[in-house]
Write a protein that holds these residues in place. Structure first.
Motif, mmCIF file in Angstrom:
data_model
loop_
_atom_site.group_PDB
_atom_site.id
_atom_site.type_symbol
_atom_site.label_atom_id
_atom_site.label_comp_id
_atom_site.label_asym_id
_atom_site.label_seq_id
_atom_site.Cartn_x
_atom_site.Cartn_y
_atom_site.Cartn_z
ATOM 1 N N VAL A 34 0.839 -1.197 0.000
ATOM 2 C CA VAL A 34 0.000 0.000 0.000
ATOM 3 C C VAL A 34 0.875 1.248 0.000
ATOM 4 O O VAL A 34 0.631 2.201 -0.746
ATOM 5 N N LEU A 35 1.917 1.236 0.831
ATOM 6 C CA LEU A 35 2.818 2.382 0.889
ATOM 7 C C LEU A 35 3.509 2.618 -0.447
ATOM 8 O O LEU A 35 3.703 3.767 -0.861
ATOM 9 N N ASP A 36 3.866 1.537 -1.135
ATOM 10 C CA ASP A 36 4.493 1.680 -2.447
ATOM 11 C C ASP A 36 3.580 2.443 -3.409
ATOM 12 O O ASP A 36 4.044 3.277 -4.206
ATOM 13 N N LYS A 37 2.284 2.173 -3.331
ATOM 14 C CA LYS A 37 1.332 2.872 -4.208
ATOM 15 C C LYS A 37 1.202 4.341 -3.816
ATOM 16 O O LYS A 37 1.070 5.217 -4.678
ATOM 17 N N VAL A 38 1.242 4.609 -2.515
ATOM 18 C CA VAL A 38 1.201 5.995 -2.053
ATOM 19 C C VAL A 38 2.433 6.739 -2.557
ATOM 20 O O VAL A 38 2.337 7.862 -3.084
ATOM 21 N N TRP A 39 3.599 6.127 -2.391
ATOM 22 C CA TRP A 39 4.828 6.774 -2.859
ATOM 23 C C TRP A 39 4.817 6.965 -4.370
ATOM 24 O O TRP A 39 5.273 7.998 -4.877
ATOM 25 N N ALA A 40 4.300 6.002 -5.110
ATOM 26 C CA ALA A 40 4.227 6.140 -6.567
ATOM 27 C C ALA A 40 3.335 7.320 -6.954
ATOM 28 O O ALA A 40 3.610 8.034 -7.926
ATOM 29 N N TYR A 41 2.273 7.519 -6.187
ATOM 30 C CA TYR A 41 1.384 8.654 -6.454
ATOM 31 C C TYR A 41 2.131 9.974 -6.265
ATOM 32 O O TYR A 41 2.067 10.874 -7.109
ATOM 33 N N PHE A 42 2.857 10.080 -5.149
ATOM 34 C CA PHE A 42 3.623 11.305 -4.920
ATOM 35 C C PHE A 42 4.708 11.477 -5.987
ATOM 36 O O PHE A 42 4.964 12.592 -6.444
ATOM 37 N N ASP A 43 5.348 10.385 -6.368
ATOM 38 C CA ASP A 43 6.405 10.456 -7.380
ATOM 39 C C ASP A 43 5.879 10.983 -8.716
ATOM 40 O O ASP A 43 6.606 11.635 -9.468
ATOM 41 N N SER A 44 4.627 10.687 -8.994
ATOM 42 C CA SER A 44 4.041 11.098 -10.268
ATOM 43 C C SER A 44 3.443 12.498 -10.215
ATOM 44 O O SER A 44 2.885 12.968 -11.211
ATOM 45 N N ALA A 45 3.572 13.172 -9.028
ATOM 46 C CA ALA A 45 2.921 14.483 -8.833
ATOM 47 C C ALA A 45 1.455 14.365 -9.216
ATOM 48 O O ALA A 45 0.938 15.077 -10.083
ATOM 49 N N GLY A 46 0.773 13.439 -8.534
ATOM 50 C CA GLY A 46 -0.620 13.132 -8.848
ATOM 51 C C GLY A 46 -1.519 14.353 -8.797
ATOM 52 O O GLY A 46 -1.133 15.420 -8.319
ATOM 53 N N PRO A 47 -2.751 14.216 -9.305
ATOM 54 C CA PRO A 47 -3.638 15.380 -9.463
ATOM 55 C C PRO A 47 -3.970 16.095 -8.164
ATOM 56 O O PRO A 47 -4.259 17.300 -8.187
#
Length: 305
Positions: A34-47
């Motif tokens: 779950v944390l990996d997905k959260v970090w991926a979201y931040f890495d992508s500068a999510g909406p």
């Protein structure tokens, strides 16, 4: 700055206030997938973020716990949250295990508006949960959903604090803002809500709720930092109210998911100029009182550092 130097700086700041350590009510620990997905979201500068957001403390779980102890954090949470039905129950099981194996962690649980929510919330309370996390923005739900009626009653009756991300920062959602929370408190005035991020950007409106309801607290997570001030500056005209509510403000940081060093949150609080007594209350005393922390948890956490 090296990690040892950074930790020494944070401890020196705490020592200068004469505190035994910090209590951080808003830190994130969750299953690694779950944390990996959260970090991926931040890495992508999510909406919801819309800007670069480097994760300063991207490390293995054990190292992240060690870092908090090196910073002198004597009690902390494992904020986690579902974004869809069917997640909250197994997240709570993971969080119970994490708290059991992690001295100093305040056993954290979460919830979502779904059939059976009252059942797993009651189980979490029976298992010793001491704080809940609710993320209205990510979960995209109205806290007044009828599926949560019994849940709020349980949490109000037990006096269990609930950290709720309900402000419209970093981007508004369908159910964010002070309106839904005001409606919830009108129905459950005894709830102990901790408004995350000081209710950013609706600071004044959430201060209103804290003045109206004695169970409402606010956490400092990211508020007042350079990063947040660029997006949603805290109104200078509200500083006197912030000072007056000093017994209801709690240190929160968003560790490890912050784009700056841990100590920056502390210095951001200090530069408000509200004085040592206010800082001691925010960074330690208020949370000790709210969570009825004993000296035992302080000793246990310090001995493992």
């Amino acid at each position: 700055m090296s990690e040892p130097a950074e930790a020494a700086g944070v401890r020196a700041w705490t020592d200068a206030l004469g505190l035994p350590g910090l209590v951080d009510v808003h830190t994130h620990f969750m299953p690694q997938n779950v944390l990996d997905k959260v970090w991926a979201y931040f890495d992508s500068a999510g909406p919801l973020t819309g800007r670069p957001w480097p994760i300063t403390y991207r490390a293995e779980e054990e190292r992240r716990v060690e870092l908090l102890r090196e910073f002198g954090v004597i009690a902390f949470t494992s904020m986690l949250y579902p974004h869809k039905p069917g997640m909250a129950g197994w997240l709570n099981e993971w969080a119970a295990g994490f708290a059991a194996r992690t001295p100093g962690c305040l056993h954290t649980a979460t919830l979502f508006p779904e059939p059976g929510a009252a059942g797993y919330v009651r189980r979490a309370l029976d298992d010793g949960a001491r704080v809940f996390k609710v993320h209205v923005q990510v979960g995209d739900f109205d806290p007044n959903d009828e599926l949560l009626d019994a849940v709020w009653g349980l949490l109000a009756d037990s006096g269990t604090p609930v950290v709720i991300h309900c402000g419209s920062g970093p981007a508004p959602g369908a159910h964010t803002g002070p309106g839904p929370v005001a409606a919830l408190l009108a129905r459950h005035p005894r709830l102990r809500l901790i408004v995350a991020h000081m209710g950013m950007p609706e600071y004044a409106e959430f201060l209103d709720l804290a003045e109206r309801y004695e169970g409402v607290h606010l956490d400092t997570t990211m508020a007042f930092t350079d990063f947040a001030e660029e997006l949603a500056p805290f109104p200078a005209g509200e500083l006197k109210r912030l000072e007056a509510l000093g017994d209801r403000i709690l240190l929160g940081t968003d560790f490890p998911n912050i784009p700056y060093p841990y100590g920056h949150q502390l210095h951001a609080l200090e530069r408000l100029g509200l004085g040592g007594d206010w800082l001691r209350a925010v960074c330690h005393d208020n949370a000790v009182r709210l969570f009825a922390l004993s000296q035992g948890i302080h000793r246990e956490a310090k001995e493992t550092s």
